[in-house]
Design a protein around this motif. Structure first.
Motif, short mmCIF file in Angstrom:
data_model
loop_
_atom_site.label_atom_id
_atom_site.label_comp_id
_atom_site.label_asym_id
_atom_site.label_seq_id
_atom_site.Cartn_x
_atom_site.Cartn_y
_atom_site.Cartn_z
N UNK A 18 0.84 -1.19 0.00
CA UNK A 18 0.00 0.00 0.00
C UNK A 18 0.87 1.24 0.00
N UNK A 19 0.26 2.40 0.05
CA UNK A 19 1.00 3.65 -0.04
C UNK A 19 1.61 4.10 1.28
N UNK A 20 1.79 3.19 2.21
CA UNK A 20 2.44 3.55 3.45
C UNK A 20 3.94 3.72 3.23
N UNK B 58 8.17 6.84 -5.20
CA UNK B 58 8.37 8.23 -4.78
C UNK B 58 7.68 9.18 -5.75
N UNK B 59 7.80 8.90 -7.06
CA UNK B 59 7.16 9.74 -8.06
C UNK B 59 5.65 9.75 -7.91
N UNK B 60 5.12 8.66 -7.38
CA UNK B 60 3.67 8.56 -7.17
C UNK B 60 3.24 9.17 -5.83
N UNK B 61 4.18 9.84 -5.16
CA UNK B 61 3.86 10.51 -3.91
C UNK B 61 4.06 9.67 -2.68
N UNK B 62 4.66 8.49 -2.82
CA UNK B 62 4.89 7.63 -1.67
C UNK B 62 6.28 7.89 -1.08
N UNK B 63 6.48 7.52 0.16
CA UNK B 63 7.75 7.74 0.85
C UNK B 63 8.51 6.42 0.88
N UNK B 64 9.66 6.38 0.23
CA UNK B 64 10.46 5.16 0.17
C UNK B 64 11.92 5.49 0.44
N UNK B 65 12.65 4.47 0.86
CA UNK B 65 14.06 4.63 1.22
C UNK B 65 14.80 3.34 0.90
#
Length: 571
Positions: free
Chosen positions: A123-125, A230-237
């Protein structure tokens, strides 16, 4: 009679020695299989689905994780994607990708497909992905100690995110397995097992070199998939970690991308890395591999001769290349090359090696990384052909050396000059008793006890304080040689504290009158000095670490170290 007794004793000793050698060779001939250990996939039915991988409950672990896999039912543990401790504060997922010596296999392709499917199903978490590449004498087998250590690292990272108020952040570990263990060790104790394994080291080193290109493809593919989130507005690392020969593999895999992104960046702007951070732990890799990064960094600063200068002061602007940018020429007179990397630049690659270069640590005590300080150069001398002198020393043990003539001026032609190697040093100043074993991390999380609150802003501000102090103490330094003795990793300033210094060897860089060029570096012998390398905000750190932070080659799980890594990678 005495002569005969002596001869007989000699014969006995040689027979015993020969018998031991034969026994070792026979044992060493028992090689391990080149197989997958975590090859069960979603298609096989018992491994769950991409959105709900096979569940494993490790909450009953009370101390180290090591024995858990040996006693747990194997079916779920053999899945390529696994989910741990659902509903617990320390819940995380683990994926496996295994690179076999014989090349890409259908199972490896399925493992990577499962990883892709898992990421697509999330999910977008917020999502943090930690990739770990193990080293020599390890693999992805059930019960492997590096698998256990990685579980503890993931537990720590999840606890740090909880402490930062991001309890909904999902943590995924990707364990990259390969045949680092090539010999079936007899279990005669660590010392004897190491002796038995030594003949396998050159072959495993060569294999780690060969695996680098496959790892590069995997990492860039993973980064691309996370960047799409990230481009879709999600937070990733994404954080990439390599230990020992795994560190060698990670450095060789990431270096082309790191240099390419450095060359494309504008001077004065932050330099991007691969993902959020690349971490090398006691890397069994030649100084030659690291030199390529350091040389590229100097060329980025328009330094004409990167083998003679790691930075330029305002009095050394003649050292700029003929192709130097107009901005370099204009600013050099006032700042030298100190402006090339901005104050907000933090490392994009950091290598940690348990170092023998601290004055109070002896390389004979065992409280250092003997694998890379002794075994690695011995193997390189025997088996590395052709070679350069920089191929014979591991990057974390290479002290930079600068020689001076009788007139006190730098002697660039002197043999032994080396302006590459260690850039920083680090040790623990303070650490209250904090959990560093898997079960203890879980118990602390259950009790809502937390220690680490580090992030990039905290670390950046702390380093800037040290840079400011260095500039006041010695304006000509432009902040080089900064020493942050009070890097607190918890805002309460009670538990975790490091000393981080922009120097290569503490006690060998005290005040000196031998050179105006390297004011701050003391003689070590015969007119030689240990100079500081790189400008104040250089993004490539090669850190000599005191054993109170990393105890030895395989003991790298500590709260201070991983809290710092978490902070460096966390914006």
């Amino acid at each position: 009679m005495k002569k005969r007794e002596f001869d007989f004793a000699q014969i006995v000793r040689w027979l015993a020695f020969g018998t031991a050698i034969v026994a070792l060779l026979v044992t060493a001939s028992c090689t391990t299989a080149d197989v997958h250990y975590r090859g069960s996939t979603f298609e096989q039915g018992h491994c769950g689905t991409p959105s709900a991988p096979a569940l494993i409950d490790a909450r009953a672990v009370t101390a180290a994780f090591h024995s858990f896999e040996q006693s747990h039912p194997a079916d779920a543990l053999k899945c390529s994607v696994q989910s741990y401790n659902k509903g617990h504060p320390i819940a995380y997922d683990m994926a496996f990708v295994e690179l076999l010596d014989r090349g890409r296999t259908p199972v490896e392709a399925s493992q990577q497909a499962d990883l892709h499917a898992y990421l697509d199903a999330q999910s977008k978490q917020p999502l943090s992905v930690y990739v770990f590449v193990h080293g020599w004498r390890h693999n992805a087998a059930l019960g492997d100690e590096d698998v256990a250590r990685f579980h503890t690292i993931l537990a720590l990272m999840k606890s740090y995110w909880n402490q930062a108020g991001q309890r909904d952040r999902k943590v995924l570990g990707v364990y990259v397995g390969w045949r680092g263990l090539a010999v079936s060790e007899p279990g005669w104790g660590e010392a004897m097992d190491t002796v038995v394994a030594i003949p396998s080291f050159p072959g495993r080193k060569s294999q780690s070199d060969q695996n680098a290109q496959r790892l590069e493809t995997l990492l860039l593919d993973l980064e691309s998939q996370l960047n799409a989130r990230i481009s879709a507005g999600e937070v990733s690392q994404l954080v990439v970690i390599g230990h020992s020969l795994g560190g060698n593999m990670v450095l060789r895999a990431t270096r082309p991308t790191l240099i390419d992104r450095l060359q494309k960046a504008r001077q004065g702007e932050k330099i991007p890395g691969l993902g959020s951070l690349v971490v090398l732990l006691n890397p069994a890799s030649e100084l030659t591999e690291w030199m390529a990064l350091q040389r590229a960094s100097r060329l980025h600063a328009d330094i004409a001769d990167p083998d003679r200068n790691s930075y330029l002061t305002p009095n050394e602007c003649e050292g700029l290349s003929a192709e130097a940018s107009a901005e370099s020429k204009r600013r050099c007179a006032n700042e030298g090359t100190a402006w090339i990397y901005p104050p907000e630049q933090l490392p994009v690659v950091v290598s940690f090696t348990a170092s023998e270069h601290f004055k109070k640590v002896s390389s004979t005590t065992g409280a250092t990384d003997l694998a890379t300080s002794i075994a690695f150069p011995m193997s390189q001398r025997l088996f590395r052909w052709p070679r350069e002198s920089s191929d014979l020393v591991a990057l974390g043990h290479a002290l930079p050396v600068r020689a001076f003539g009788a007139d006190g001026r730098v002697d660039h032609a002197a043999p032994g000059n080396r302006l590459y190697g260690v850039t920083h040093e680090m040790e623990v100043n303070r650490s209250a008793k904090v959990a560093a074993r898997y079960g203890e991390v879980l118990r602390d999380a259950e009790a809502n006890r937390g220690f680490c609150e580090a992030n990039q802003r905290l670390i950046q501000a702390s380093i800037q304080d040290a840079v400011h102090a260095a500039r006041i103490a010695n304006p000509a330094s432009r902040g080089r040689g900064w020493n942050q003795e009070d890097l607190w990793l918890d805002r309460g300033r009670q538990v975790l504290q490091l000393n981080v210094k922009h120097e290569a060897a503490r006690g060998r860089c005290a005040a000196s009158s031998a050179s105006q060029i390297e004011a701050g570096c003391a003689d070590i012998s015969g007119g030689r000095q240990v100079p500081r390398l790189g400008d104040v905000h250089d993004p490539y750190w090669n850190v000599g670490v005191h054993p109170n932070l990393i105890e030895s080659h395989g003991r790298y799980v500590s709260q201070n170290l991983w809290c710092l890594v978490h902070g460096l990678a966390t914006r």
